[in-house]
Design a protein around this motif. Structure first.
Motif, PDB file in Angstrom:
ATOM      1  N   TYR A   1     -17.906  14.605  19.053  1.00 36.44           N
ATOM      2  CA  TYR A   1     -18.218  14.323  20.432  1.00 36.44           C
ATOM      3  C   TYR A   1     -19.251  13.423  20.517  1.00 36.44           C
ATOM      4  O   TYR A   1     -20.166  13.468  19.943  1.00 36.44           O
ATOM      5  N   SER A   2     -19.278  12.823  21.745  1.00 35.77           N
ATOM      6  CA  SER A   2     -20.387  12.050  22.346  1.00 35.77           C
ATOM      7  C   SER A   2     -21.573  12.920  22.837  1.00 35.77           C
ATOM      8  O   SER A   2     -21.282  14.005  23.321  1.00 35.77           O
ATOM      9  N   SER A   3     -22.804  12.230  22.947  1.00 34.62           N
ATOM     10  CA  SER A   3     -23.894  12.945  23.636  1.00 34.62           C
ATOM     11  C   SER A   3     -23.551  13.293  25.246  1.00 34.62           C
ATOM     12  O   SER A   3     -22.835  12.720  25.741  1.00 34.62           O
ATOM     13  N   GLY A   4     -24.126  14.294  25.281  1.00 32.64           N
ATOM     14  CA  GLY A   4     -23.898  14.837  26.719  1.00 32.64           C
ATOM     15  C   GLY A   4     -24.126  16.221  27.122  1.00 32.64           C
ATOM     16  O   GLY A   4     -24.474  16.972  26.040  1.00 32.64           O
ATOM     17  N   ILE A   5     -23.955  16.841  28.284  1.00 29.76           N
ATOM     18  CA  ILE A   5     -24.179  18.277  28.589  1.00 29.76           C
ATOM     19  C   ILE A   5     -22.581  18.825  28.268  1.00 29.76           C
ATOM     20  O   ILE A   5     -21.570  18.145  29.031  1.00 29.76           O
ATOM     21  N   TYR A   6     -22.642  20.094  27.698  1.00 32.34           N
ATOM     22  CA  TYR A   6     -21.443  20.802  27.604  1.00 32.34           C
ATOM     23  C   TYR A   6     -21.527  22.183  28.204  1.00 32.34           C
ATOM     24  O   TYR A   6     -22.839  22.696  28.371  1.00 32.34           O
ATOM     25  N   PHE A   7     -20.513  22.963  28.401  1.00 32.70           N
ATOM     26  CA  PHE A   7     -20.674  24.261  29.068  1.00 32.70           C
ATOM     27  C   PHE A   7     -19.629  25.051  27.957  1.00 32.70           C
ATOM     28  O   PHE A   7     -18.607  24.513  27.458  1.00 32.70           O
ATOM     29  N   TYR A   8     -20.242  26.251  27.459  1.00 32.64           N
ATOM     30  CA  TYR A   8     -19.379  27.235  26.810  1.00 32.64           C
ATOM     31  C   TYR A   8     -19.052  28.367  27.652  1.00 32.64           C
ATOM     32  O   TYR A   8     -20.135  28.769  28.280  1.00 32.64           O
ATOM     33  N   LYS A   9     -17.875  29.020  27.583  1.00 30.07           N
ATOM     34  CA  LYS A   9     -17.479  30.012  28.582  1.00 30.07           C
ATOM     35  C   LYS A   9     -16.802  31.239  27.626  1.00 30.07           C
ATOM     36  O   LYS A   9     -16.040  30.897  26.686  1.00 30.07           O
ATOM     37  N   ILE A  10     -17.327  32.444  27.860  1.00 30.04           N
ATOM     38  CA  ILE A  10     -16.485  33.526  27.254  1.00 30.04           C
ATOM     39  C   ILE A  10     -15.663  34.334  28.282  1.00 30.04           C
ATOM     40  O   ILE A  10     -16.223  34.527  29.639  1.00 30.04           O
ATOM     41  N   ILE A  11     -14.633  34.762  27.987  1.00 30.91           N
ATOM     42  CA  ILE A  11     -13.735  35.404  28.658  1.00 30.91           C
ATOM     43  C   ILE A  11     -12.949  36.669  28.114  1.00 30.91           C
ATOM     44  O   ILE A  11     -12.457  36.362  26.995  1.00 30.91           O
ATOM     45  N   THR A  12     -13.120  37.864  28.448  1.00 29.80           N
ATOM     46  CA  THR A  12     -12.667  38.896  28.225  1.00 29.80           C
ATOM     47  C   THR A  12     -12.003  39.530  29.417  1.00 29.80           C
ATOM     48  O   THR A  12     -12.013  39.349  30.685  1.00 29.80           O
ATOM     49  N   SER A  13     -11.237  40.654  29.154  1.00 29.95           N
ATOM     50  CA  SER A  13     -10.747  41.370  30.233  1.00 29.95           C
ATOM     51  C   SER A  13     -11.996  42.023  31.208  1.00 29.95           C
ATOM     52  O   SER A  13     -11.554  42.513  32.460  1.00 29.95           O
ATOM     53  N   GLU A  14     -13.131  42.365  30.694  1.00 28.85           N
ATOM     54  CA  GLU A  14     -14.264  42.926  31.362  1.00 28.85           C
ATOM     55  C   GLU A  14     -15.360  42.012  31.505  1.00 28.85           C
ATOM     56  O   GLU A  14     -16.231  42.519  32.534  1.00 28.85           O
ATOM     57  N   PHE A  15     -15.535  41.076  31.188  1.00 30.00           N
ATOM     58  CA  PHE A  15     -16.834  40.030  31.091  1.00 30.00           C
ATOM     59  C   PHE A  15     -16.361  38.585  30.768  1.00 30.00           C
ATOM     60  O   PHE A  15     -15.503  38.182  30.161  1.00 30.00           O
ATOM     61  N   THR A  16     -17.270  37.794  31.709  1.00 31.47           N
ATOM     62  CA  THR A  16     -17.030  36.718  31.845  1.00 31.47           C
ATOM     63  C   THR A  16     -18.560  35.959  31.821  1.00 31.47           C
ATOM     64  O   THR A  16     -19.297  36.613  32.621  1.00 31.47           O
ATOM     65  N   ASP A  17     -18.978  34.782  31.171  1.00 28.21           N
ATOM     66  CA  ASP A  17     -20.145  34.155  31.276  1.00 28.21           C
ATOM     67  C   ASP A  17     -19.991  32.800  30.798  1.00 28.21           C
ATOM     68  O   ASP A  17     -19.120  32.368  30.006  1.00 28.21           O
ATOM     69  N   THR A  18     -20.821  32.011  31.437  1.00 26.96           N
ATOM     70  CA  THR A  18     -20.951  30.393  31.241  1.00 26.96           C
ATOM     71  C   THR A  18     -22.356  30.135  31.066  1.00 26.96           C
ATOM     72  O   THR A  18     -23.132  30.375  31.864  1.00 26.96           O
ATOM     73  N   LYS A  19     -22.477  29.188  29.859  1.00 25.94           N
ATOM     74  CA  LYS A  19     -23.960  28.768  29.705  1.00 25.94           C
ATOM     75  C   LYS A  19     -23.875  27.133  29.367  1.00 25.94           C
ATOM     76  O   LYS A  19     -22.775  26.745  28.962  1.00 25.94           O
ATOM     77  N   LYS A  20     -24.826  26.494  29.477  1.00 29.10           N
ATOM     78  CA  LYS A  20     -24.878  25.116  29.222  1.00 29.10           C
ATOM     79  C   LYS A  20     -25.501  24.886  27.879  1.00 29.10           C
ATOM     80  O   LYS A  20     -26.676  25.310  27.545  1.00 29.10           O
ATOM     81  N   MET A  21     -25.357  23.792  27.221  1.00 30.41           N
ATOM     82  CA  MET A  21     -25.818  23.163  26.134  1.00 30.41           C
ATOM     83  C   MET A  21     -25.841  21.664  26.185  1.00 30.41           C
ATOM     84  O   MET A  21     -25.008  21.014  26.888  1.00 30.41           O
ATOM     85  N   ILE A  22     -26.757  21.067  25.491  1.00 29.11           N
ATOM     86  CA  ILE A  22     -26.908  19.505  25.206  1.00 29.11           C
ATOM     87  C   ILE A  22     -26.864  19.221  23.910  1.00 29.11           C
ATOM     88  O   ILE A  22     -27.447  19.538  23.047  1.00 29.11           O
ATOM     89  N   LEU A  23     -25.845  18.291  23.802  1.00 29.95           N
ATOM     90  CA  LEU A  23     -25.688  17.483  22.535  1.00 29.95           C
ATOM     91  C   LEU A  23     -26.397  16.065  22.673  1.00 29.95           C
ATOM     92  O   LEU A  23     -26.179  15.300  23.500  1.00 29.95           O
ATOM     93  N   VAL A  24     -27.315  15.709  21.654  1.00 25.93           N
ATOM     94  CA  VAL A  24     -28.109  14.608  21.699  1.00 25.93           C
ATOM     95  C   VAL A  24     -27.919  13.902  20.150  1.00 25.93           C
ATOM     96  O   VAL A  24     -28.211  14.503  19.243  1.00 25.93           O
TER      97      VAL A  24
END
Length: 625
Positions: free
Chosen positions: A601-624
């Motif tokens: 993948y190319s450089s840039g901002i990416y997000f990762y997300k967890i999904i369960t039946s009781e919990f979800t959250d999203t965070k940002k990460m940077i590939l350089v």
């Protein structure tokens, strides 16, 4: 009638978002067909869902399978307009009129001149129009034609449309300044014509179509500049109201009923209305070529044709959605087309360490290919020769990846991954030819996983190069063996490439005895990994910030699960597209470490997300990189 063809140019209205330039097409939506010609195509007409005809500059083509294959049935004349009365009886017009009674096997010149468009109201009654206000009529299926009179000369008539033998319309424009669009109407089978033209300075009407007795549409373009117009009549053509102006000439219009219609034109523009022209919406076209004709058999099944042999088809009224298509051209360095072989859409499954073939398409004689059955996913595109059997005579080229705009590579790491959440076209690339092979020697061995892991690797590609030239290749079989045959004696650079692994290479000397133990031990790229990191059961759900961050190219993410649950963790780009799934499975309660290697993948901002039946959250990460 459902005629309407002519090599015209279409126009349309407001509220239009022009999604053009080299990006999209589809099995749902508009997708390209291979015409087998680069000639300009001017008109298309289908008799039924299987049998259709196209005409253009010096070429007439026929399909008997809904456009999948086209057969050239004549190169003897051109055609700007087609109309078929039955599956066997049809007419093609440009200058003169040609007629067939055997489905296009033979054509009879009906000895006319200066004509551009033809339309039949029934089996016997037809009209043709053209330059200098020329109108001719036949009442005996073309055996004889009668010249009709129009009081005003100096017009070029581009289109003619009859709903019945009595009432018909002609559209065009003045041939000299001051230019203006002209529309004529007859209510007595052409015995007399009267003008019903709107106020339309500088316009040339190129297509006219009436879906019923009251409602009709005319489209065209301005003589100066590049703009298109759409006019509508709701009183049988007596008066016309302009519906809109667009920045592309319009060449053809077709309505299957009073509400649903299409117009096409310059630079691949396609417009559709479903409310009788109150609103026209742009559709995604698979080409940027000028479109000259549009034809629909119903509200959903339609075709367009245009410049450079472009043909498009839709099965769902041009509506965009999966399955998606990827299309392009495969060439040799220098630009000559690859005339055979296949293109595959491939995906690496890190969980199974497997190379998955998502779709396969044959390369056509002109180098074109279309992968038609892709869903939302990340894929790599690779061209293969027809014969992948290493025991056969050397093929014409080696397996080659698409590496980006008009570039190529034999490295999976350097290949360009496509995200197919829409139709993608112009995926053009060169392949590397095999040159100067044909000896009796070989290089063989095996491809294996590097220690401490063990086992053979299937679907690795092993290339043999001498200098900058490719001399052969082999694809490793189950448990890892490969054989590159038909080599001459000499020194070779042998390169092994495989999805999920770093590329490896060796220098090999082939002498009087062929080397048969040239083995490769491949180091894996941990694109995705997951492992438990604690036997303790956490009290809450959590997903950590990735570390390191920024990163290049690998990073880690910690995950806590307080109970057994179904978990999905996915990576998304800035446009919200899912580019990688790190885990999507049932996991036991515990703490885990996820690994992601973004080498593809190319450089840039990416997000990762967890999904369960009781919990979800999203965070940002940077590939350089």
């Amino acid at each position: 009638m459902k005629n309407k063809n002519i090599h015209i140019i279409f126009i349309w209205i407001i509220c239009v978002l022009f999604v053009m330039p080299g990006r999209l097409i589809s099995q749902n939506g508009w997708y390209p067909l291979q015409s087998g010609t680069e000639n300009v195509l001017k008109s298309v007409f289908f008799v039924n869902v299987n049998t259709g005809f196209m005409s253009g500059n010096g070429i007439i083509l026929k399909t008997m399978n809904g456009g999948t294959n086209w057969l050239v049935i004549s190169n003897a004349f051109s055609g700007s307009s087609i109309h078929f009365s039955t599956i066997t009886t049809g007419y093609i017009c440009e200058g003169t009129v040609f007629k067939t009674t055997d489905g296009g096997i033979s054509w009879l010149d009906l000895n006319q001149s200066a004509l551009l468009a033809v339309n039949f109201a029934d089996l016997n009654t037809g009209f043709a129009v053209g330059y200098n206000s020329k109108i001719v009529k036949t009442t005996n299926a073309g055996s004889n034609w009668e010249l009709q009179f129009v009081s005003m000369y100096g017009n070029k008539f581009n289109s003619v449309n009859f709903r019945n033998p009595i009432t018909g319309f002609i559209a065009g424009g003045k041939m000299t300044e001051p230019y203006s669009g002209v529309i004529y109407k007859t209510i007595n089978g052409g015995n007399s014509w009267y003008e019903v033209s709107p106020q339309s300075a500088d316009i040339d009407f190129r297509s006219i179509h009436f879906p019923n007795d009251a409602v009709g549409y005319a489209v065209g373009g301005y003589e100066y500049g590049s703009s298109g117009v759409i006019y509508k009549s709701t009183n049988g053509g007596e008066t016309w109201v302009q519906q809109g102006i667009v920045n592309k000439d319009l060449n053809s219009v077709h309505f299957h009923d009073s509400y649903t219609g299409y117009t096409v034109g310059e630079d691949g523009i396609i417009l559709k209305t479903t409310n009788g022209g109150s609103i026209w919406n742009s559709q995604v076209s698979s080409t940027e070529k000028d479109l000259n004709s549009v034809f629909f058999l119903g509200n959903n099944l339609g075709y367009t044709v245009g410049s450079a042999g472009s043909v498009q088809k839709t099965l769902n009224g041009g509506v965009f959605g999966p399955p998606f298509a990827v299309s392009g051209k495969v060439t040799y360095p220098g630009g000559s087309p690859v005339s055979s072989g296949m293109v595959k859409a491939l995906k690496y499954d890190p969980q199974q360490n497997a190379v998955i073939v998502l779709d396969t398409a044959s390369i056509q004689p002109n180098g074109d290919y279309i992968l038609r059955n892709l869903h939302i996913d990340s894929v790599d595109i690779m061209a293969y020769p027809d014969d992948e059997d290493e025991n056969a005579m050397p093929p014409a080229f080696v397996p080659t990846y698409y590496g980006g705009t008009s570039t190529s590579t034999i490295s999976w790491v350097l290949s360009r991954t496509l995200y197919t959440n829409n139709n993608i076209f112009n995926i053009n690339f060169n392949v590397y030819p095999i040159t100067g092979s044909g000896g009796n020697s070989f290089i063989s061995g095996g491809v294996y996983v590097a220690p401490p892991q063990t086992g053979g690797l299937q679907n690795a590609i092993v290339y043999a190069m001498n200098g900058n030239e490719f001399k052969g290749f082999s694809i490793s079989r189950s448990s890892g063996p490969y054989d590159i045959n038909n080599l001459s004696q000499g020194t070779y650079r042998v390169i092994c490439d495989r999805f999920g692994y770093w590329q490896a290479e060796k220098n090999v000397v082939v002498g009087s005895v062929s080397p048969d133990t040239i083995n490769f031990y491949m180091t894996g790229i941990n694109v995705i990994g997951i492992e438990p990191i604690s036997g303790l059961i956490p009290k809450t759900y959590s997903i950590s910030q990735n570390y390191p961050n920024p990163f290049n190219p690998a990073t880690k993410i910690d995950l806590d699960l307080p109970k057994n649950t179904m978990v999905k963790v996915a990576v998304y780009d800035m446009l919200g597209r899912e580019v990688e799934v790190l885990v999507n499975s049932q996991l036991n309660a515990g703490s885990y470490k996820l690994d992601w290697n973004a080498v593809k993948y190319s450089s840039g901002i990416y997000f990762y997300k967890i999904i369960t039946s009781e919990f979800t959250d999203t965070k940002k990460m940077i590939l350089v990189k």
